[in-house]
Enzyme design. Structure first.
Site, PDB file in Angstrom:
ATOM      1  CB  CYS A  54      44.323  38.950  39.404  1.00 31.47           C
ATOM      2  SG  CYS A  54      45.227  37.950  38.220  1.00 31.47           S
ATOM      3  CG  HIS A  55      41.908  39.499  42.740  1.00 31.29           C
ATOM      4  ND1 HIS A  55      42.947  38.647  42.510  1.00 31.29           N
ATOM      5  CD2 HIS A  55      40.780  38.783  42.596  1.00 31.29           C
ATOM      6  CE1 HIS A  55      42.470  37.435  42.248  1.00 31.29           C
ATOM      7  NE2 HIS A  55      41.148  37.490  42.285  1.00 31.29           N
ATOM      8  N   GLY A  56      42.892  43.986  41.171  1.00 30.84           N
ATOM      9  CA  GLY A  56      42.948  45.439  41.283  1.00 30.84           C
ATOM     10  C   GLY A  56      43.863  45.993  42.347  1.00 30.84           C
TER      11      GLY A  56
END
Lengths: 413, 259, 208
Positions: free
Chosen positions: C155-157
């Site tokens: 999702c956000h690394g």
């Protein structure tokens, strides 16, 4: 309570609200509208206890919506899951048994209150000008509530739900030409199962809110025409009326609490008085229970349905018994509203109640022998009252003299 | 005129048929004798000790043939079973689990929120194994069965072994006073001293029948005690409120009426 | 007369007002009491069975492989770490790049508050829910050279090492939580139960 000026025409003398209330009211006059319609609104001073049922129905409707929403959160509308989901609400869901008991008792007492409310309209001639639309919206509500109740009764998917659905869809199928198609649309597939249940669940949920909308129209209509009253004569001066608050709020409250006591007694102590035990067995398409009969509030119509030997004829009779009410304002041409001053109608109405009850009792029995005759006679009387007796009475009846005003009748002229 | 004639005819018909209906009811309706139950009436409450004994009878005897699908083991907290006892009980029942990686059926120990294990995999299997009639589910039996508790007790104590001399004898069927036709496929389930109650109550057939009947009534209406208790408080509250409301209404209306 | 009665209303307000207020308060109290079953029915229905321990067969788990089990409705990663993986976890360069290398934030039982964050070093056990916004991170095995094994959140690394420890400079604030677990036999891992003499309440972990 701090406003002594209940004397003026409603809303006119109410001081404008100040502060936040005033700020809102200037932009959206909800507060002054509420005051005008529910505080300062003037009603005939002689309304009796039968006029409580409007308020009672409103409160029960709110209760039905609230419990219904919470029950729907826990309900599964599938052939395999419906029965167990209702069992889980009753058994495992915390507080669920109480919600369901309220919804079940509420449904029964809503119909009971509705019939009393309707009878009051009949007795005091509340359907006559200028209240025809009020009467018609009320009848639309009756039909909608009956449809909602029927759809709701399907949802637990017990034996009575299933076989009730079976009988009614087959009865609809008896309509000439389009019956087959109608039946198919109702069942939604070749058997009563998932599609049927899902449709009726959505229908039940949707109808409840449509009922609220029509209640809005109904209440608006009564606030336009004003309430009828036991004398059936219009209020002429302010002496004939009282404000809604505090006079009728306090009276409605007493009525509501007495109604709540009946509600509570049934719900907590005699829950199976109104419920059909066979519906606690899950739907089984292979076994019809011994005595299928509809809920008590449909019994008079079921009695009519059974009394006609032809399937479609029975359907016509049952539907006709409600349709005829829609024409009532034009069937009864007498200028006198209240049955108090109409001796013939008064006796006729008493007969109508007896016929209605007899039809219900006949609906509980198989359509044979004595009960067939009782149902037919009662059915004939029912239609005879509206189609023959009322139109004739308007011409022939010797009515009693009307008082000059409500206040005069109350000994306060 | 027409109507009057018909009415008269109707009255006559009703009059004439009245003796007929009493004659028609020759096979006497099976109304079981009324027993005194703790849970009867609007204030009745369950006796938890009896319920626990009744559950023992159900668990050991009834549940070998009858399901009780709507209940979970957790629900037994309603008859006063402890969390640990429920956990142990559930654990002792093997419940069908999902098929394993090779598609074979599996079973696992039960958990408290499992529904009561059914003795048969399906109603069809039950019917096939039990001589064509599936033993009815007992979740709501006491509500569905007319005369509920009284009938259950009469039925459980109503087996006659051997059957009365004039009763028809059908192999595989048993004589019971309280079923239609007096013959039933279910063998007498209870015997004196068949189980031992931990609380020392003598396990006579009558005692077991009473206890298991109580349990079945509880299973069909598990919130009865709470319902009666809550109801009493609500009624008291409403009566108090009614007195206030009447006083308020009278006070308000006096201004209109007294003038 | 009605007019007259309306004036009396203003001259003796005391008792009616009092009676009215008490009655209104009584009605309001009753309405509030009615709300009880509604609120009760909204209470989360925690299923007691979800809190029972789950046994996982790890006999087929090869070194360097990861499997996912379900415990309390959450994905639980079970990673069998190779000796290289374990050596890597103690690499100073990696440790310097971790936000919480010593597991000081409560995200694991005390018996997993160590450099490998588990009961036995060979098996890493984490709840596979990113501490940022709850996505399920993806396992990337060590493939030799510079490709060190890790977990990447899609999702956000966010990045975690093979002990579930969060790297610096990513959105996730905490290390991956470790559920209570115990190795009951060399081939069977039990989730939701702590080793003898230990205990851990998983609901006590730090969450945003």
């Amino acid at each position: 309570m701090k406003t002594p000026e209940n004397t003026g025409d409603h809303s006119a003398n109410t001081p404008p609200a100040t502060g936040l209330a005033g700020w809102i009211d200037q932009r959206l006059p909800v507060i002054s509208a509420f005051r005008a319609e529910y505080v300062d609104f003037r009603l005939p001073r002689n309304l009796n206890w039968l006029w409580n049922f409007g308020a009672i129905l409103t409160v029960v409707l709110v209760l039905m919506l609230a419990t219904g929403i919470f029950l729907a959160m826990n309900y599964t509308a599938t052939d395999a899951g419906a029965f167990l989901s209702v069992e889980a609400i009753d058994r495992q869901l915390s507080g669920g048994w109480l919600l369901r008991a309220m919804h079940m008792t509420g449904a029964n007492l809503f119909l009971a209150a509705l019939y009393i409310h309707l009878f009051r309209g009949l007795y005091y001639g509340s359907y006559k000008a200028p209240r025809e639309i009020l009467w018609l919206t009320g009848l639309i509500l009756l039909v909608m509530v009956m449809a909602t109740a029927f759809a709701g009764y399907m949802l637990p998917w017990g034996q009575m739900s299933y076989w009730g659905a079976d009988v009614i869809t087959k009865a609809v199928g008896a309509v000439p030409v389009i019956g087959g198609a109608l039946e198919h649309i109702m069942t939604g597939s070749d058997h009563l199962g998932d599609v049927f249940l899902h449709r009726f669940f959505v229908l039940h949920f949707l109808m409840a809110f449509l009922v609220v909308a029509v209640v809005g129209l109904h209440v608006t209509a009564v606030h336009i025409s004003g309430s009828n009253n036991p004398l059936g004569i219009e209020p002429k001066t302010k002496k004939d009326t009282l404000t809604f608050h505090p006079y009728y709020t306090t009276k409605d409250l007493v009525g509501l609490i007495i109604f709540a006591l009946i509600f509570t007694a049934l719900m907590f102590f005699w829950p199976n008085l109104l419920a059909e035990p066979a519906n606690y067995a899950p739907a089984d398409p292979m076994h019809t229970p011994a005595d299928i009969e509809p809920e008590w509030y449909f019994l008079p119509f079921y009695g009519l349905l059974q009394s006609v030997p032809s399937k479609f004829g029975g359907l016509l009779a049952a539907a006709g018994s409600i349709v005829v009410l829609f024409f009532l304002p034009w069937l009864d041409r007498s200028p006198i509203r209240s049955a108090r001053f109409r001796p013939l109608c008064r006796v006729g109405l008493l007969g109508l109640v007896v016929a209605f009850v007899l039809l219900a009792v006949a609906g509980k029995h198989h359509a044979e022998g004595v009960w067939m005759i009782v149902a037919r006679l009662a059915g004939l009387y029912y239609f005879g009252y509206f189609l023959v007796l009322l139109p004739l009475a308007a011409r022939m009846e010797k009515t009693r003299p009307l008082p000059s005003s409500i206040a005069a009748a109350e000994g306060d002229a | 005129m027409m109507k009057t004639t018909r009415l008269l005819a109707l009255a006559a018909a009703a009059f004439l048929s009245a003796p007929l209906t009493t004659l028609a009811a020759v096979p006497e309706p099976l109304v079981p004798p009324h027993q005194k139950w703790d849970f009867d009436g609007p204030f009745g409450q369950f006796d938890q000790k009896a319920l626990q004994r009744g559950f023992m009878v159900y668990d050991r005897i009834c549940s070998t043939c009858h399901g009780m699908k709507a209940l979970t083991y957790n629900d037994l907290s309603g008859i006063g079973m402890s969390e640990q006892a429920i956990l142990d009980l559930a654990h002792s029942k093997m419940i069908a689990g999902p098929p394993d990686v090779s598609g074979q059926p599996t079973s696992r120990p039960g958990r408290p929120d499992d529904h009561f294990r059914s003795p048969f995999p399906s109603d069809e299997a039950a019917a096939a194994m039990m001589g064509g009639v599936a033993p009815p589910d007992q979740s709501r039996l006491a509500v569905i069965q007319p005369h509920g508790a009284d009938w259950l007790y009469a039925f459980l104590t109503g087996y006659k072994m051997p059957p009365p001399a004039d009763a028809p004898v059908v192999p595989g069927k048993f004589y019971n006073d309280w079923v239609d036709g007096h013959l039933i496929g279910m063998p007498p389930p209870l015997m004196n001293g068949m189980i031992q109650y931990p609380d020392g109550t003598p396990a006579t057939v009558e005692q077991q029948a009473r206890d298991v009947t109580s349990f079945l009534v509880w299973a069909a209406d598990p919130h009865r005690t709470a319902r009666h208790r809550t109801g009493l408080w609500v009624v008291l509250y409403l009566i108090g409120l009614l007195v206030l409301a009447i006083a308020w209404k009278k006070k308000t209306w006096k201004r209109v009426k007294s003038q | 007369m009605t007019d007259h009665s309306d004036t009396t209303e203003s001259t003796e307000p005391g008792r009616r007002d009092f009676l009215g207020m008490v009655t209104t308060a009584g009605v309001a109290a009753g309405a509030c009491a009615c709300a009880v079953p509604f609120v009760q029915s909204l209470a989360p229905q925690d299923s007691a069975s979800a809190h029972l321990p789950v046994d996982v067969d790890i006999s087929k788990l090869a070194p360097g492989q990861q499997m996912t089990a379900v415990w309390q409705g959450k994905p639980v990663f079970i990673l069998r770490r190779t000796p290289e993986d374990l050596k890597q976890l103690q690499d100073a360069a990696l440790v310097a790049d971790l936000r919480d290398p010593d597991s000081s934030v409560l995200q694991q039982p005390s018996y997993a508050k160590n450099w490998h964050r588990s009961f036995v070093p060979e098996y890493g056990v984490y709840v596979g829910v990113c501490t940022h916004l709850g996505c399920v991170p993806v396992y990337e095995a060590t493939t030799g050279g510079d490709n060190k094994g890790r977990y990447n959140c899609p999702c956000h690394g966010s990045k975690f090492d093979l002990a579930g420890r969060v790297r610096k400079g990513v959105p996730a604030p905490y290390n991956l939580p470790v559920p209570p677990h115990v190795l009951v036999s060399p081939t069977q891992l039990r989730l939701g139960e702590s080793p003898k003499g230990e205990s851990f309440d998983f609901s006590s972990i730090v969450q945003i």
